[in-house]
Design a protein around this motif. Structure first.
Motif, short mmCIF file in Angstrom:
data_model
loop_
_atom_site.label_atom_id
_atom_site.label_comp_id
_atom_site.label_asym_id
_atom_site.label_seq_id
_atom_site.Cartn_x
_atom_site.Cartn_y
_atom_site.Cartn_z
N UNK A 17 -18.70 -33.59 6.40
CA UNK A 17 -17.64 -32.87 7.13
C UNK A 17 -17.96 -31.38 7.15
N UNK A 18 -18.43 -30.87 6.02
CA UNK A 18 -18.84 -29.46 5.98
C UNK A 18 -20.00 -29.20 6.93
N UNK A 19 -20.95 -30.12 6.98
CA UNK A 19 -22.08 -29.99 7.89
C UNK A 19 -21.59 -30.01 9.34
N UNK A 22 -20.14 -26.72 10.16
CA UNK A 22 -21.20 -25.72 10.32
C UNK A 22 -21.96 -25.93 11.63
N UNK A 23 -22.09 -27.16 12.07
CA UNK A 23 -22.76 -27.48 13.34
C UNK A 23 -21.93 -27.01 14.53
N UNK A 24 -20.63 -26.85 14.29
CA UNK A 24 -19.76 -26.37 15.36
C UNK A 24 -18.75 -27.38 15.86
N UNK A 25 -18.67 -28.52 15.22
CA UNK A 25 -17.67 -29.50 15.64
C UNK A 25 -16.28 -28.99 15.28
N UNK A 26 -15.38 -29.17 16.21
CA UNK A 26 -14.00 -28.73 16.00
C UNK A 26 -13.05 -29.79 16.54
N UNK A 27 -11.87 -29.79 16.01
CA UNK A 27 -10.83 -30.69 16.49
C UNK A 27 -10.70 -31.94 15.63
N UNK A 28 -9.49 -32.46 15.64
CA UNK A 28 -9.21 -33.64 14.83
C UNK A 28 -10.03 -34.85 15.27
N UNK A 29 -10.24 -34.97 16.57
CA UNK A 29 -10.97 -36.14 17.07
C UNK A 29 -12.41 -36.15 16.56
N UNK A 30 -13.11 -35.05 16.68
CA UNK A 30 -14.52 -35.00 16.27
C UNK A 30 -14.67 -35.08 14.75
N UNK A 31 -13.81 -34.35 14.03
CA UNK A 31 -13.90 -34.39 12.56
C UNK A 31 -13.44 -35.74 12.02
N UNK A 32 -12.47 -36.34 12.70
CA UNK A 32 -12.06 -37.70 12.34
C UNK A 32 -13.17 -38.70 12.60
N UNK A 33 -13.88 -38.51 13.70
CA UNK A 33 -15.03 -39.37 14.00
C UNK A 33 -16.10 -39.22 12.93
N UNK A 34 -16.32 -38.00 12.47
CA UNK A 34 -17.30 -37.78 11.39
C UNK A 34 -16.91 -38.56 10.14
N UNK A 80 -23.32 -40.95 19.91
CA UNK A 80 -23.66 -41.00 21.33
C UNK A 80 -22.54 -41.65 22.14
N UNK A 81 -21.91 -42.65 21.58
CA UNK A 81 -20.88 -43.38 22.30
C UNK A 81 -19.53 -42.66 22.31
N UNK A 82 -19.19 -41.95 21.24
CA UNK A 82 -17.82 -41.47 21.10
C UNK A 82 -17.62 -39.96 21.02
N UNK A 83 -18.66 -39.20 20.73
CA UNK A 83 -18.48 -37.76 20.59
C UNK A 83 -18.41 -37.07 21.95
N UNK A 84 -17.52 -36.13 22.04
CA UNK A 84 -17.40 -35.32 23.24
C UNK A 84 -18.06 -33.95 23.08
N UNK A 85 -18.45 -33.61 21.85
CA UNK A 85 -18.99 -32.28 21.59
C UNK A 85 -20.48 -32.26 21.26
N UNK A 86 -21.01 -33.32 20.73
CA UNK A 86 -22.40 -33.31 20.29
C UNK A 86 -23.31 -33.62 21.48
N UNK A 87 -24.18 -32.67 21.77
CA UNK A 87 -25.10 -32.84 22.90
C UNK A 87 -26.38 -33.58 22.50
N UNK A 88 -26.76 -33.46 21.25
CA UNK A 88 -27.97 -34.14 20.77
C UNK A 88 -27.60 -34.99 19.56
#
Length: 111
Positions: A17-19, A22-34, A80-88
């Motif tokens: 979650x800390x990583x 630091x990578x730049x993920x924000x929001x409950x959806x992305x951090x919840x996905x993590x 790849x299937x669920x993230x809206x913020x991660x490009x790679x």
């Protein structure tokens, strides 16, 4: 065994979650996905690793390498299937797991 699974999952969640932050993920959806991705991959990986070493006598290094590859691939597919913020997503999965695995190795050295 349950204690080891719980400690491993808690440390993985904290580190990854800390990583992610630091990578730049924000929001409950992305951090919840993590968190969800790690809850799906960490317990089975730890259970297989411990079983492979204790019950089957497999090589720890080769077992860890194979399991980490499997985890990276599984998490990459989820990202790849669920993230809206991660490009790679593959790079993110590889880097996050390398970070948490390396940090786990350092923690085991000192504790």
């Amino acid at each position: 065994m349950l204690t080891a699974l719980a400690v491993s999952l808690a440390l993985t969640l904290l580190l990854e979650e800390g990583f992610a932050l630091a990578w730049g993920l924000r929001g409950r959806r992305e951090l919840g996905l993590a968190a969800l991705v790690n809850c799906l991959t960490n317990p089975p990986a730890v259970l297989v690793w411990r079983t492979a070493l204790w019950q089957w006598g497999w090589n720890p290094l080769l077992t860890a390498a194979a399991l980490e590859c499997a985890v990276v691939l599984a998490e990459w597919r989820c990202w790849r299937a669920f993230s809206e913020q991660i490009r790679r997503p593959f790079l993110f999965s590889l880097a996050a797991n390398a970070f948490s695995y390396g940090a786990g190795c350092l923690i085991r050295l000192f504790f």
